[in-house]
Design a protein around this motif. Structure first.
Motif, PDB file in Angstrom:
ATOM      1  N   TRP A  52      53.505  41.197  36.776  1.00 40.66           N
ATOM      2  CA  TRP A  52      53.254  42.007  38.048  1.00 40.66           C
ATOM      3  C   TRP A  52      54.234  42.326  38.887  1.00 40.66           C
ATOM      4  CZ3 TRP A  52      47.871  42.534  40.097  1.00 40.66           C
ATOM      5  CH2 TRP A  52      46.787  42.430  39.149  1.00 40.66           C
ATOM      6  N   ASP A  56      52.350  46.764  41.562  1.00 42.70           N
ATOM      7  CA  ASP A  56      50.927  46.203  40.740  1.00 42.70           C
ATOM      8  C   ASP A  56      50.254  45.426  41.974  1.00 42.70           C
ATOM      9  OD1 ASP A  56      51.847  47.525  38.354  1.00 42.70           O
ATOM     10  OD2 ASP A  56      52.758  45.590  37.738  1.00 42.70           O
ATOM     11  N   HIS A  60      46.556  46.159  43.379  1.00 44.07           N
ATOM     12  CA  HIS A  60      45.473  45.132  43.180  1.00 44.07           C
ATOM     13  C   HIS A  60      44.829  44.972  44.784  1.00 44.07           C
ATOM     14  CE1 HIS A  60      43.202  41.589  41.636  1.00 44.07           C
ATOM     15  NE2 HIS A  60      43.693  41.041  42.519  1.00 44.07           N
ATOM     16  N   GLN A  77      33.107  48.732  40.273  1.00 48.24           N
ATOM     17  CA  GLN A  77      34.045  48.169  39.877  1.00 48.24           C
ATOM     18  C   GLN A  77      33.492  46.735  38.957  1.00 48.24           C
ATOM     19  OE1 GLN A  77      37.364  46.495  42.049  1.00 48.24           O
ATOM     20  NE2 GLN A  77      37.646  48.169  43.305  1.00 48.24           N
TER      21      GLN A  77
END
Length: 85
Positions: A52, A56, A60, A77
């Motif tokens: 990551w 990233d 998130h 989601q």
């Protein structure tokens, strides 16, 4: 050195809504200040999460914030995650 005071977890009162929202506002402000100071090359740096990048991780975090703030997004989601499982 000061003595460490140990409090059983069950003795810690839960946060009320206003206190939780105040803490969230402070933490989000801190995060935004940090992000505002990132240089272009820092977005691709690795994090402690293997594989990551900083970009990233921030993506998130934003996704999780949207999930918590919007019931429709949360449902979308959760449904997507269930389909991928």
């Amino acid at each position: 050195m000061a003595a460490v005071v140990r409090i059983p977890v069950l003795d810690i009162p839960p946060l009320d809504h206003d206190e939780a929202m105040g803490l969230a506002e402070v933490e989000i402000s801190r995060l935004l200040a940090l992000v505002d100071d990132l240089h272009a090359d820092e977005w691709q740096r690795p994090t402690d999460c293997t594989g990551w990048t900083v970009r990233d991780m921030l993506g998130h975090l934003l996704g999780m914030m949207k999930l918590q703030a919007d019931p429709e997004e949360r449902g979308r989601q959760i449904k997507t995650a269930a389909e991928l499982a």
